[in-house]
Design an enzyme around this catalytic site. Structure first.
Site: not given
Ligand code: NDP
Length: 447
Positions: A128, A168
């Site tokens: 990562k 991510d």
């Molecule tokens: P994105 O950046 O596309 O979206 C993240 C979302 O989570 C946004 O809505 C963001 O809101 C919100 N968010 C982020 N940090 C916080 C926080 N501290 N408190 C509340 N809301 C928060 O990321 P992904 O959708 O790609 O990833 C989401 C999760 O899934 C992560 O844990 C990632 O590690 C996991 N994941 C992702 C994969 C992928 O293929 N993308 C694969 C497997 C797991 P805001 O815009 O306000 O920050």
């Protein structure tokens, strides 16, 4: 807390080395607790120091990322790549851009990635990386310059057979494009060095949807096998509104569920008539806006500033935002409202005491390592397509994703059964991933 002296000793040594790495220690504790039945029956694991080797990344790379903002001011961020374990394939795992990024968070993500990737049945090790760069409010040109600066160091350490990063939090198609462009320029090489690429330059169909769709397929299979049930007519609560959340909500809706919430870090939307996903995509993907904008177009919805979606009653909860977003109080609200299944889309979104409370209350708990493995699984399929130089169709790739997710359910249940743990998906997933990696390490000797 541990039953075996070996797991206890390794955990204590890891904690003593860096007690401030709380997220990392949380992830290590979960895996070590789960694999104790395996340790008890296989003394060769201790004799070969398998745990000691697993908790120490193969390589930790930290670097300065200097770039110039639109005002001409030089900004300095910190970049990282934790290459954790490559016993079963090239290092593989996403890159996160978020202001909260630090070594502990990336180490926990890299450690989890090792076992998640093993669960897919594909040949991928775990890693990562990321930066404390905050992409919110940055112009396109600033994001491009940052990505170029980040890759100007990272390119030395990665390669299509060495380490293959992906997206991510904060790293989507746009960022992967800029990172790939800079790698190609520096190496003069067009290769599958990153996944999540654009379809015009080596990307795979379904990669964008993969984590969310995979979560839907996994949850559907668990509902079918363990509850003789389905998404049909279920109320689904989703947190987040990023890549994982949007496509988890889309698949849950396609499978017959009604998704009633989505959120971002500012608050959440509750739409009892069912979330309008086209509207969410317009706001988040096209305009890069905020969830609060949703209610202007949907009179049925309310926006709760600063609230958490877990206060809304549901049958199925899909946490898809970030780590530790379901705390003990949230777990208690979910249990009170009668939730039947919590399936993690994000990485480690549930705190250990919240997991304990949910499991004690009989809620089916699906660990992210298994339930969100669809993203990296399709990344593995993207690597296969890049090596062949042949793109697959959407249907082909989606069918393969679905079969990988149902296989993960089956292999997790088989591992749990093998150690007398019944249908414990949580322990089973950790054991199944661990056994594959441990077997490869044992076969390859000490290093
Ligand atoms: P994105 O950046 O596309 O979206 C993240 C979302 O989570 C946004 O809505 C963001 O809101 C919100 N968010 C982020 N940090 C916080 C926080 N501290 N408190 C509340 N809301 C928060 O990321 P992904 O959708 O790609 O990833 C989401 C999760 O899934 C992560 O844990 C990632 O590690 C996991 N994941 C992702 C994969 C992928 O293929 N993308 C694969 C497997 C797991 P805001 O815009 O306000 O920050």
């Amino acid at each position: 807390m541990f039953q075996t002296e070996y797991a206890q000793r390794v955990y204590e040594a890891t904690a003593a080395r860096a007690p401030w790495e709380t997220e990392y220690l949380q992830a290590v504790r979960e895996v070590l607790l789960s694999v104790e039945p395996v340790l008890a029956q296989n003394p060769d694991l201790e004799a070969n120091a398998i745990l000691e080797r697993m908790v120490e990344p193969d390589r930790q790379i930290k670097f300065r990322v200097a770039w110039t903002d639109d005002q001409g001011t030089i900004q300095v961020n910190r970049g990282y790549r934790f290459e954790f374990n490559s016993a079963i394939g090239p290092y593989k795992g996403g890159i996160r851009f978020h202001e909260s990024v630090n070594a502990s968070i990336l180490k926990f993500l890299g450690f989890e990635q090792v076992y998640k990737n093993a669960l897919t049945g594909l040949w991928m090790g775990g890693a990562k990386g990321g930066s404390d760069f905050d992409p919110h409010g940055k112009s396109d040109a600033e994001v491009m310059r940052f990505c170029q600066a980040f890759m100007s160091e990272l390119y030395r350490h990665i390669g299509p057979d060495t380490d293959v990063p992906a997206g991510d939090i904060g790293v989507g198609g746009r960022e992967v494009g800029y990172l790939f462009g800079q790698y190609r320029r520096l190496r003069n090489e067009f290769s599958g060095v990153l996944t999540g690429k654009g379809l015009e330059f080596g990307g795979s169909l379904v990669r964008t949807e993969a984590t969310g769709y995979g979560l839907g397929y996994y949850t559907q299979e668990v509902l079918r096998v363990l509850m003789n049930d389905s998404f049909q007519s279920k109320t689904v609560v989703v947190s987040g509104s990023g890549n994982v959340a949007i496509f988890a909500a889309e698949k849950a809706t396609q499978l017959g569920g009604k998704v009633v919430t989505m959120s971002d870090s500012s608050g959440y939307v509750h739409d009892p008539e069912g979330i309008d996903l086209d509207l969410v995509k317009q706001i988040k993907l096209e305009r890069r806006g905020r969830m609060s904008e949703y209610i202007a177009a949907r009179p049925s919805a309310t926006y709760v500033d600063g609230g958490k979606v877990w206060e809304v009653a549901c049958d199925i909860a899909l946490p898809c935002a970030t780590q530790n977003e379901i705390e003990i109080d949230d777990a208690q609200s979910l249990i009170k409202s009668g939730v039947k299944i919590v399936a993690e889309g994000a990485n480690m979104p549930t705190t250990p005491d919240a997991i304990d409370a949910l499991r004690a209350a009989g809620v089916l708990f699906c660990p992210g390592k298994a339930s969100n493995a669809g993203g990296v699984a399709v990344s593995g399929l993207e690597m296969a397509q890049d090596s062949q130089r042949v793109p697959w169709t959407f249907e082909q790739t989606d069918a393969k994703l679905q079969s990988i997710m149902t296989d993960i359910v089956a292999c997790s249940l088989a591992a749990a059964n093998k150690y007398g743990l019944g249908n414990d998906l949580f322990m089973g997933a950790n054991i199944a991933g661990f056994e594959r990696v441990a077997a490869a390490m044992l076969a390859q000797g000490v290093f």
